[in-house]
Design an enzyme around this catalytic site. Structure first.
Site, PDB file in Angstrom:
ATOM      1  N   THR A  18      35.740  46.861  38.224  1.00 35.15           N
ATOM      2  CA  THR A  18      34.931  46.022  39.114  1.00 35.15           C
ATOM      3  C   THR A  18      34.112  46.843  40.106  1.00 35.15           C
ATOM      4  OG1 THR A  18      36.724  45.775  40.707  1.00 35.15           O
ATOM      5  CG2 THR A  18      36.596  44.135  38.956  1.00 35.15           C
ATOM      6  N   ASP A  19      33.121  46.159  40.682  1.00 35.81           N
ATOM      7  CA  ASP A  19      32.316  46.760  41.735  1.00 35.81           C
ATOM      8  C   ASP A  19      32.870  46.319  43.085  1.00 35.81           C
ATOM      9  OD1 ASP A  19      31.436  44.136  42.131  1.00 35.81           O
ATOM     10  OD2 ASP A  19      29.490  44.464  41.189  1.00 35.81           O
ATOM     11  N   VAL A  20      32.186  46.660  44.137  1.00 31.61           N
ATOM     12  CA  VAL A  20      32.667  46.354  45.490  1.00 31.61           C
ATOM     13  C   VAL A  20      32.767  44.850  45.730  1.00 31.61           C
ATOM     14  CG1 VAL A  20      30.404  46.403  46.624  1.00 31.61           C
ATOM     15  CG2 VAL A  20      32.452  47.068  47.900  1.00 31.61           C
ATOM     16  N   LEU A  23      33.336  41.901  40.985  1.00 31.84           N
ATOM     17  CA  LEU A  23      32.853  41.520  39.656  1.00 31.84           C
ATOM     18  C   LEU A  23      32.848  42.740  38.741  1.00 31.84           C
ATOM     19  CD1 LEU A  23      29.801  39.278  40.627  1.00 31.84           C
ATOM     20  CD2 LEU A  23      32.048  38.521  39.817  1.00 31.84           C
TER      21      LEU A  23
END
Length: 135
Positions: A18-20, A23
């Site tokens: 995931t990203d920050v 997602l």
């Protein structure tokens, strides 16, 4: 293997995917699809290491991807994969990533070319792969 009867590979989304914002990072969808194609080959008795020893390898020639809805941390997903077009030295795979409700989150058309690993020139796909993948 067809669209009606695809190869299916389960995926769980981990923190590292995931990203920050929580997602799945866009490049990781491509990794999910790569893993599913590797497992598809393994399921038909084709080890990519053995294939490499036979002086054949698959490389990505073309990729089109549609991001439809984001996957999130801890989601359980399934990659569905089937060959769409098979040529002498390439296979175009259709791949979709779906959630547990069957909703498509991402879809891709990925063309892999069979090449000689030393020269990277196209070669004929080995017969044992063609016979298994067209079943």
């Amino acid at each position: 293997m067809t669209e009606e009867h695809p190869f299916e590979w389960p995926i769980r989304v981990y923190y590292e995917d995931t990203d920050v914002g929580g997602l799945v990072y866009h490049a990781n969808y491509i990794k999910f699809f790569e893993r599913a194609r590797t497992e598809l080959f393994r399921s038909i008795g084709v080890s990519l290491n053995d294939l490499f020893a036979e002086k054949a390898s698959f490389v990505i020639r073309h990729l089109e991807i549609d991001y439809l809805k984001g996957a999130k941390l801890d989601d359980q997903l399934v990659v569905r994969t089937w060959p769409n077009t098979i040529r002498r030295a390439s296979i175009e795979f259709c791949q979709v990533l779906v959630n547990t409700s069957g909703q498509t989150l991402c879809s891709a058309s990925i063309q892999v070319a069979c090449v000689h690993p030393d020269t990277l020139k196209p070669i004929k796909i080995p017969e044992h792969i063609l016979s298994e993948i067209t079943k």
